[in-house]
Design an enzyme around this catalytic site. Structure first.
Site, mmCIF file in Angstrom:
data_model
loop_
_atom_site.group_PDB
_atom_site.id
_atom_site.type_symbol
_atom_site.label_atom_id
_atom_site.label_comp_id
_atom_site.label_asym_id
_atom_site.label_seq_id
_atom_site.Cartn_x
_atom_site.Cartn_y
_atom_site.Cartn_z
ATOM 1 N N HIS A 313 0.844 -1.185 0.000
ATOM 2 C CA HIS A 313 0.000 0.000 0.000
ATOM 3 C C HIS A 313 0.879 1.234 0.000
ATOM 4 C CE1 HIS A 313 -3.112 2.841 1.206
ATOM 5 N NE2 HIS A 313 -3.957 1.943 0.720
ATOM 6 N N ASP A 370 -7.943 -5.384 0.061
ATOM 7 C CA ASP A 370 -8.463 -6.237 -1.005
ATOM 8 C C ASP A 370 -8.089 -7.706 -0.851
ATOM 9 O OD1 ASP A 370 -9.733 -4.203 -2.538
ATOM 10 O OD2 ASP A 370 -7.749 -3.496 -3.122
HETATM 11 N N1 CMC Z 1 4.140 -7.495 -4.856
HETATM 12 C C1 CMC Z 1 5.478 -7.448 -5.009
HETATM 13 N N2 CMC Z 1 6.235 -6.344 -4.827
HETATM 14 C C2 CMC Z 1 5.596 -5.220 -4.471
HETATM 15 C C3 CMC Z 1 4.209 -5.187 -4.285
HETATM 16 C C4 CMC Z 1 3.476 -6.371 -4.497
HETATM 17 N N3 CMC Z 1 2.148 -6.394 -4.332
HETATM 18 N N4 CMC Z 1 3.838 -3.934 -3.935
HETATM 19 C C5 CMC Z 1 4.956 -3.200 -3.911
HETATM 20 N N5 CMC Z 1 6.026 -3.983 -4.222
HETATM 21 C C6 CMC Z 1 7.452 -3.583 -4.232
HETATM 22 C C7 CMC Z 1 7.776 -2.762 -5.484
HETATM 23 O O1 CMC Z 1 8.216 -3.590 -6.541
HETATM 24 C C8 CMC Z 1 8.852 -1.841 -4.969
HETATM 25 O O2 CMC Z 1 10.040 -2.600 -4.864
HETATM 26 P P1 CMC Z 1 11.485 -1.871 -5.116
HETATM 27 O O3 CMC Z 1 11.617 -0.891 -3.987
HETATM 28 O O4 CMC Z 1 12.469 -2.965 -5.091
HETATM 29 O O5 CMC Z 1 11.379 -1.192 -6.464
HETATM 30 C C9 CMC Z 1 8.407 -1.546 -3.532
HETATM 31 O O6 CMC Z 1 7.644 -2.695 -3.133
HETATM 32 C C10 CMC Z 1 7.568 -0.283 -3.400
HETATM 33 O O7 CMC Z 1 6.458 -0.415 -4.295
HETATM 34 P P2 CMC Z 1 5.854 0.781 -5.153
HETATM 35 O O8 CMC Z 1 5.226 0.213 -6.388
HETATM 36 O O9 CMC Z 1 6.880 1.859 -5.320
HETATM 37 O O10 CMC Z 1 4.729 1.286 -4.163
HETATM 38 P P3 CMC Z 1 3.536 2.235 -4.516
HETATM 39 O O11 CMC Z 1 3.206 2.956 -3.275
HETATM 40 O O12 CMC Z 1 3.817 3.038 -5.739
HETATM 41 O O13 CMC Z 1 2.340 1.216 -4.914
HETATM 42 C C11 CMC Z 1 0.548 -0.330 -4.686
HETATM 43 C C12 CMC Z 1 1.356 0.798 -4.031
HETATM 44 C C13 CMC Z 1 -0.678 -0.625 -3.855
HETATM 45 C C14 CMC Z 1 0.060 0.144 -6.067
HETATM 46 C C15 CMC Z 1 1.455 -1.587 -4.820
HETATM 47 O O14 CMC Z 1 1.825 -2.036 -3.536
HETATM 48 C C16 CMC Z 1 0.780 -2.706 -5.616
HETATM 49 O O15 CMC Z 1 0.862 -2.719 -6.849
HETATM 50 N N6 CMC Z 1 0.076 -3.662 -4.902
HETATM 51 C C17 CMC Z 1 -0.679 -4.685 -5.595
HETATM 52 C C18 CMC Z 1 -2.035 -4.126 -6.041
HETATM 53 C C19 CMC Z 1 -2.965 -3.932 -4.877
HETATM 54 O O16 CMC Z 1 -3.131 -4.787 -4.028
HETATM 55 N N7 CMC Z 1 -3.653 -2.772 -4.866
HETATM 56 C C20 CMC Z 1 -4.651 -2.442 -3.846
HETATM 57 C C21 CMC Z 1 -4.197 -1.348 -2.939
HETATM 58 S S1 CMC Z 1 -5.186 -1.158 -1.467
HETATM 59 C C22 CMC Z 1 -6.777 -0.713 -1.986
HETATM 60 C C23 CMC Z 1 -6.852 0.471 -2.848
HETATM 61 O O17 CMC Z 1 -6.117 1.442 -2.763
HETATM 62 O O18 CMC Z 1 -7.742 0.455 -3.662
#
Ligand code: CMC
Length: 436
Positions: A313, A370
């Site tokens: 998140h 989720d």
């Molecule tokens: N699986 C594997 N690696 C992950 C995941 C994941 N679900 N989420 C983040 N990471 C890693 C990412 O690759 C990055 O690694 P590094 O630092 O080595 O590059 C690090 O963790 C930080 O991730 P980010 O993408 O920079 O984080 P963000 O804040 O931009 O994205 C997120 C947040 C929710 C989009 C992301 O965690 C994600 O894609 N999660 C899966 C989709 C999901 O479950 N979404 C629902 C969110 S909660 C409900 C809502 O908001 O609607």
């Protein structure tokens, strides 16, 4: 009442060349601090750059407080777990939109106002004939909500409180009818008209699952579970869809158009669409021989764009408090129904493996809202394609509350970020015959 935003004693100083700029520090009612850069460009010519708004506060807001490090979530000062245990969704909607829990009279008046508007205009129903039967219900939802602005031209003025009020009632009342009808249409069953002696969630379940030829009664456990799910989804401050609603509404677009845009933003799998993606992922793991570790390894592999859906998140760097509530509700509901859902089993295994893996621990990636919600939706009988629609139903009062807070604010301005241009410098025009 929340304390107003204060100017902190300290200021931040920014050195640009030989100039030093003093930037005020603002302090929110929970001690959150922000550097106020609102005069930066006019005083220095510089803007700030923050792709994905990771460090950018777009507004001050008194609706929802969340502390991602501590895993805290409160609506209007009330803890989410306390609200989930004591209120139904309509009471929480009132709280979010109007700022206080309703007293008995306000509660009755609000419910009656919503009940007055649960039916769809018969002509609005004709829209459904134009969509393919297998259309995604989120596309239908956003289209039909936007189409409401063609049917209710008497309530489009964002500056008229009475028009806004009736739009709020219409949206809360009709969204479940619109959602349920999109499902009925997809399976070739007739629209079930709302029955206004029923409460909100009961009415929705009836519109989803009843047929005209049979008597129908909702399972009270499903009604309780649905209320809880809608409450925990009801607001989450400046997330992608809420920011979209504010962005669209900032141009003085009407409430229906703004909410329709929010629904589109919610649909994406990185946001609300993740609940559907989680179930697809869990099914894939089961079909693939239950090799949980393989999927955890795939999610860690930087050459593979697979992510563990329902994990991580932007704000929570701790267990998402909503996931805790939903997981407990899942446990309770499945036990009561004596259901053993293999998806719940595999979700728990996945959580165990991932949360003890250094990759996830170091990045503070925990199950989010989720991760377990789909298991409850499945137990209730909600089809997978409708999961994100249920998220939209829950998030609706939050979107409305933010749109209204913005419209009522004396400092509202159109949202219009800037950019740093990286394209071509000025070029001479080349007539088409001379272009290569
Ligand atoms: N699986 C594997 N690696 C992950 C995941 C994941 N679900 N989420 C983040 N990471 C890693 C990412 O690759 C990055 O690694 P590094 O630092 O080595 O590059 C690090 O963790 C930080 O991730 P980010 O993408 O920079 O984080 P963000 O804040 O931009 O994205 C997120 C947040 C929710 C989009 C992301 O965690 C994600 O894609 N999660 C899966 C989709 C999901 O479950 N979404 C629902 C969110 S909660 C409900 C809502 O908001 O609607």
């Amino acid at each position: 009442m929340p304390e107003p935003l204060k100017t902190g004693d300290d200021a931040a100083f920014l050195r640009i060349g030989d100039r030093e700029v003093k930037l005020p520090i603002l302090v929110g009612s929970e001690g959150e601090t922000a550097v106020d850069i609102s005069r930066l460009r006019s005083e220095t010519g510089f803007i700030t750059l923050d792709e994905g708004y990771v460090n950018t506060g777009s507004v001050t807001s008194a609706i929802t407080f969340l502390d991602g490090e501590e895993g805290v979530l409160r609506y209007r000062g009330y803890r989410i777990d306390v609200l989930a245990a004591n209120c139904d969704f309509i009471e929480v909607s009132y709280l979010l939109i109007y700022g206080e829990l309703p007293n008995a009279a306000q509660n009755d008046a609000f419910r009656s106002a919503i009940r007055m508007h649960t039916m769809l205009h018969e002509d609005l129903k004709l829209f459904y004939n134009g969509f393919p039967r297998d259309a995604h219900p989120m596309a239908i939802l956003s289209s039909v909500i936007n189409a409401m602005s063609t049917f209710y031209q008497d309530s489009l003025n964002p500056h008229d409180p009475e028009q806004v009020e009736v739009s709020i009632h219409r949206l809360l009342a009709k969204l479940p009818t619109i959602a349920a009808y999109s499902y009925k249409k997809s399976i070739g069953q007739p629209l079930i008209y709302p029955q206004n002696n029923l409460e909100y969630c009961e009415n929705f379940l009836r519109m989803m699952f009843a047929v005209p030829s049979e008597p129908f009664e909702s399972d009270p456990d499903f009604v309780t579970a649905l209320n809880l799910l809608l409450i925990v989804h009801a607001d989450h401050e400046q997330n992608c869809s809420t920011s979209t609603v504010r962005m669209v509404g900032s141009s003085d677009a009407n409430l229906f158009a703004s909410i329709s845009a929010g629904i589109c933003a919610l649909w994406g799998p990185l946001h609300g669409g993740a609940n559907e993606a989680v179930v697809n992922m869990l099914e894939r793991i089961i079909e693939d021989g239950l090799n949980v570790k393989k999927y955890v390894d795939m999610a860690k592999d930087k050459n593979n764009n697979f992510r563990l859906m329902g994990f991580g998140h932007r704000v929570y760097k701790n267990y998402d408090p909503r996931a805790t509530i939903i997981k407990a509700a899942c446990d309770k509901l499945l036990a009561k129904l004596q259901l053993q859902d293999p998806l719940f089993e595999v979700a728990q295994q996945l959580e165990k493996v991932a949360t003890s893996d250094p990759y996830f621990v170091e990045r503070k990636l925990y199950p989010n809202v989720d991760f377990y919600s789909g298991v409850i939706y499945r137990a209730i009988g909600i089809p997978v394609q409708m999961f994100t629609v249920l998220f939209a139903m829950g998030r609706l009062p939050g979107w409305i509350a933010h749109w209204k807070e913005m419209q009522d604010s004396s400092t509202k301005r159109i949202c219009r970020p800037r950019q740093v241009y990286t394209g071509s410098p000025i070029r001479d025009f080349v007539p088409i015959a001379q272009r290569r």
